[in-house]
Write a protein that holds these residues in place. Structure first.
Motif, PDB file in Angstrom:
ATOM      1  N   ARG A 342     -29.931 -57.668  70.618  1.00 21.66           N
ATOM      2  CA  ARG A 342     -29.113 -57.761  69.327  1.00 21.66           C
ATOM      3  C   ARG A 342     -27.721 -56.600  69.477  1.00 21.66           C
ATOM      4  O   ARG A 342     -27.017 -56.763  68.466  1.00 21.66           O
ATOM      5  N   HIS A 347     -23.404 -53.126  67.139  1.00 18.84           N
ATOM      6  CA  HIS A 347     -23.387 -53.245  65.774  1.00 18.84           C
ATOM      7  C   HIS A 347     -23.185 -51.952  64.964  1.00 18.84           C
ATOM      8  O   HIS A 347     -22.300 -51.939  64.175  1.00 18.84           O
ATOM      9  N   ILE A 351     -20.004 -51.186  62.472  1.00 18.97           N
ATOM     10  CA  ILE A 351     -20.380 -51.065  60.847  1.00 18.97           C
ATOM     11  C   ILE A 351     -20.334 -49.399  60.579  1.00 18.97           C
ATOM     12  O   ILE A 351     -20.020 -49.120  59.306  1.00 18.97           O
ATOM     13  N   VAL A 417     -29.392 -52.731  60.998  1.00 21.24           N
ATOM     14  CA  VAL A 417     -29.113 -54.140  61.206  1.00 21.24           C
ATOM     15  C   VAL A 417     -28.316 -54.606  59.923  1.00 21.24           C
ATOM     16  O   VAL A 417     -27.948 -55.673  59.569  1.00 21.24           O
ATOM     17  N   GLU A 419     -25.644 -55.678  57.347  1.00 17.26           N
ATOM     18  CA  GLU A 419     -24.542 -56.269  57.299  1.00 17.26           C
ATOM     19  C   GLU A 419     -23.315 -55.942  56.217  1.00 17.26           C
ATOM     20  O   GLU A 419     -23.906 -55.330  55.254  1.00 17.26           O
ATOM     21  N   GLY A 420     -22.067 -56.305  56.404  1.00 18.23           N
ATOM     22  CA  GLY A 420     -21.239 -56.075  55.369  1.00 18.23           C
ATOM     23  C   GLY A 420     -21.639 -56.261  53.902  1.00 18.23           C
ATOM     24  O   GLY A 420     -21.106 -55.397  53.360  1.00 18.23           O
ATOM     25  N   GLU A 422     -24.282 -56.541  52.592  1.00 23.95           N
ATOM     26  CA  GLU A 422     -25.251 -55.582  52.196  1.00 23.95           C
ATOM     27  C   GLU A 422     -24.749 -54.246  51.871  1.00 23.95           C
ATOM     28  O   GLU A 422     -25.238 -53.274  51.060  1.00 23.95           O
TER      29      GLU A 422
END
Ligand SMILES: Cc1ncc(COP(=O)(O)O)c(C=O)c1O
Length: 438
Positions: A342, A347, A351, A417, A419-420, A422
């Protein structure tokens, strides 16, 4: 007798790290299930878990690949010890993978189940080494105030938090605590970051001169102090500390129980700060929290000294029933597969800047003294220490799990993990909770 869960908890569970008198009045916070970055309580309320459980669920909850890895291993070989040279594929393959990920020179992997056990092991390795070298007087361990290294008699002594010592006859006298690299509270008015770092390094030099370098076995530090208040050290601090330790032959044990596995951006916090560890301790995100597993990574030349000494003594007589537990190691291997597949490194790199920007924006609230962090790790130090616990409670009422740590700071450590959308939910809820403080 079949009490309901709440009553049974109150009647029988002895909770760790809990105000037990208050617990008897308020009862348990009962969590029922979880998915991704979300957990649900027994009343069906949903919370965004911005603590990744306890700094550990990096890959998020209910990851089927980790569940399947555990199931497969449970069916094939649910237990195998590692004493006396016994071996099995999951521990061998995981050690191989960790050595490949480790900072240069750290080739050997000792498995345990918790961060505390791994730090105890690191202390015993340092003592064993110095005894083998004919310097048995090197017994002292240097640590910092506000650090958190665990709760056993030895690792709890390394920990630099009075709350963790009181009533337990800790710290034991082999530990010497230095000032925390905590600019918000320890830097003098107008003192620059560089001057503050230089003063801390002078304090280290002076401590070594006073105690005697030949009485000191090792220095232990978290790259970013986690449970002591998410404390990011000033620029230049660690390289200068490393230079002093090298000059005096003192081992550098880096506690990466929180910072390991891309939490601060690179795979290790040591990498973020240019530290070259002699011993590295990791746990938590190693299995994404799905199994209890920790490891001490050891430099090859140190391992060889230990191996020679063990031959002389007849055994390296340290290790746990669960050292290299096959199910924990199988889950650890699959977690490392998932981090790679992943591309968690990319990532986090993508982020984390937005996480840090939103954190600092939240830090503009007048009740916040300082917002700080690195990667996907953040803290809000409150002007009034009591506001940390109030903010934790207000956040929970808004459907957000954060944690008051170090007596004055609210920690944020979401699953890697996240994400935007969240991240938006996290900071929207945090902003509402800050507003609720009045
Ligand atoms: C940096 C660090 N070291 C050690 C520990 C102790 O780990 P454990 O609770 O698994 O004994 C912790 C726990 O949070 C930690 O944050």
């Amino acid at each position: 007798m079949n009490l309901d869960l709440r009553q049974a908890d109150l009647a029988h569970v002895f909770h760790p790290q809990t105000d037990l008198a208050r617990h008897a009045e308020v009862g348990p916070f009962l969590i029922e299930r979880a998915q991704g970055v979300w957990v649900w309580d027994a009343e069906g309320r949903r919370y965004l878990d911005a603590m990744a459980g306890l700094w550990c669920v990096g890959l998020g909850y209910s990851e089927p690949r980790l569940v399947e890895a555990a199931r497969r291993q449970l069916e094939r070989l649910p237990f195998c010890q590692s004493f006396g040279g016994r071996a099995h594929a999951p521990a061998i393959r995981l050690a191989e993978r960790l050595a490949a990920l480790a900072p240069p020179g750290l080739t050997r992997v000792f498995f345990a189940s918790s961060g505390s056990e791994a730090n105890d092991t690191a202390i015993k390795l340092a003592w064993y080494l110095w005894n083998a070298r004919g310097a048995p007087q090197r017994k002292r361990i240097l640590a910092r105030r506000r650090s958190y290294h665990g709760v056993t008699v030895a690792s709890g002594s390394l920990t630099g938090l009075p709350l963790l010592h009181g009533g337990f006859d800790l710290p034991q006298p082999f530990v010497h605590h230095l000032t925390a690299p905590h600019a918000a509270q320890q830097a003098a008015p107008g003192e620059s970051e560089e001057a503050f770092a230089a003063r801390l390094v002078r304090e280290l030099e002076e401590a070594i001169a006073t105690l005697g370098a030949d009485t000191i076995a090792a220095f232990v530090a978290e790259p970013v102090i986690g449970a002591g208040g998410v404390i990011v050290p000033p620029a230049g601090y660690f390289p200068a500390v490393q230079e002093v330790l090298r000059r005096h032959g003192i081992l550098f044990v880096v506690d990466e129980v929180i910072t390991g596995f891309w939490r601060t951006g690179p795979v290790w916090g040591a990498e973020a700060f240019g530290i070259e560890p002699d011993l590295l301790v990791c746990a938590k995100q190693l299995t994404s929290g799905y199994q209890p597993l920790s490891a001490v990574l050891v430099r090859e030349d140190l391992y060889r000294e230990i191996a020679t000494e063990s031959g002389r003594r007849g055994s390296f007589a340290h290790g746990f029933t669960w050292s290299g537990h096959p199910v924990a190691c199988a889950v650890g291997l699959e977690a490392l597969n998932l981090y790679a597949e992943r591309d968690i490194a990319r990532h986090v790199a993508r982020i984390a800047p937005e996480f840090q920007r939103r954190l600092r924006q939240a830090g503009e609230h007048p009740r916040v003294r300082e917002a700080r962090g690195l990667g996907l790790l953040g803290g809000l130090e409150m002007r009034e220490p009591a506001d940390a616990a109030r903010l934790e409670a207000a956040a929970r009422a808004r459907g957000l799990i954060v944690r008051a740590v170090g007596g004055d700071t609210v920690a944020l450590c979401p699953p890697l993990v996240i994400e935007g959308a969240e991240l938006d939910a996290l900071f929207d809820r945090l902003t509402l909770a800050l507003g609720d403080l009045g």
